[in-house]
Design a protein around this motif. Structure first.
Motif, short mmCIF file in Angstrom:
data_model
loop_
_atom_site.label_atom_id
_atom_site.label_comp_id
_atom_site.label_asym_id
_atom_site.label_seq_id
_atom_site.Cartn_x
_atom_site.Cartn_y
_atom_site.Cartn_z
N ASN A 16 16.01 -9.55 10.52
CA ASN A 16 17.61 -9.13 9.76
C ASN A 16 17.05 -8.17 8.64
N ARG A 17 18.52 -7.89 8.02
CA ARG A 17 18.15 -6.99 6.79
C ARG A 17 17.25 -7.55 5.94
N LYS A 18 17.05 -8.70 5.71
CA LYS A 18 16.21 -9.15 4.70
C LYS A 18 14.57 -9.23 5.22
N SER A 19 14.46 -9.03 6.26
CA SER A 19 12.99 -9.00 6.96
C SER A 19 12.16 -8.10 6.11
N ARG A 20 10.80 -8.43 6.00
CA ARG A 20 9.85 -7.63 5.48
C ARG A 20 8.71 -7.36 6.78
N VAL A 21 8.63 -6.02 7.17
CA VAL A 21 7.96 -5.88 8.12
C VAL A 21 6.61 -5.00 7.78
N LEU A 22 5.59 -5.27 8.26
CA LEU A 22 4.26 -4.51 8.12
C LEU A 22 3.93 -3.95 9.68
N ILE A 23 3.65 -2.68 9.74
CA ILE A 23 3.34 -1.79 11.05
C ILE A 23 2.10 -1.07 10.73
N THR A 24 0.98 -1.65 11.18
CA THR A 24 -0.20 -1.09 11.28
C THR A 24 -0.45 0.15 12.34
N GLY A 25 -1.27 1.04 11.88
CA GLY A 25 -1.37 2.22 12.78
C GLY A 25 -0.06 3.09 12.58
N ILE A 29 -5.63 2.96 9.00
CA ILE A 29 -6.98 2.47 8.86
C ILE A 29 -7.61 2.56 7.53
N ALA A 30 -6.95 3.89 6.90
CA ALA A 30 -7.49 4.24 5.51
C ALA A 30 -6.93 3.55 4.37
N ASP A 31 -5.74 2.64 4.85
CA ASP A 31 -5.21 1.69 3.67
C ASP A 31 -5.79 0.08 3.65
N LEU A 32 -6.04 -0.20 4.96
CA LEU A 32 -6.60 -1.54 4.92
C LEU A 32 -7.68 -1.80 5.97
N ASP A 33 -8.91 -2.54 5.65
CA ASP A 33 -9.63 -2.94 6.61
C ASP A 33 -9.24 -4.06 7.30
N ILE A 34 -8.68 -4.00 8.53
CA ILE A 34 -8.23 -5.20 9.09
C ILE A 34 -9.38 -6.05 9.80
N THR A 35 -10.61 -5.68 9.75
CA THR A 35 -11.64 -6.20 10.01
C THR A 35 -12.23 -7.24 8.85
N ASN A 36 -11.76 -7.06 7.74
CA ASN A 36 -12.17 -7.96 6.76
C ASN A 36 -11.19 -9.31 6.19
N PRO A 37 -11.67 -10.24 6.63
CA PRO A 37 -10.53 -11.36 6.62
C PRO A 37 -9.88 -11.40 4.94
N LEU A 38 -10.98 -11.34 4.11
CA LEU A 38 -10.52 -11.35 2.56
C LEU A 38 -9.57 -10.41 2.29
#
Length: 71
Positions: A5-14, A40-49
């Motif tokens: 909905n309009r209040k959603s916050r959405v993250l799109i990797t890639g 990929i340059a913005d966040l290392d999605i292989t690093n859980p922390l």
């Protein structure tokens, strides 16, 4: 019924790829409050922390777009 909905916050990797950039544009045009596109340059999605710290401050709904090149 949409899960967004309009209040959603959405993250799109890639977000710099073909499908990811399309989704970023689509959600922005759909008046979603917050659309975050990362690559990929913005966040290392292989690093859980790194992921945990990122989601403490950013959207909870996300699309992960993965492109694999085959030789």
């Amino acid at each position: 019924m949409s899960i967004f909905n309009r209040k959603s916050r959405v993250l799109i990797t890639g977000a710099k790829g073909q499908l990811g950039s399309y989704l970023v544009d689509y959600f922005k045009k759909s008046n979603i409050r917050s659309v975050v596109g990362i690559d990929i340059a913005d966040l290392d999605i292989t690093n859980p922390l790194d992921i945990e710290q990122f989601f403490d401050k950013n959207p909870k709904q996300f699309f992960q777009i993965v492109n694999t090149l085959y030789n």
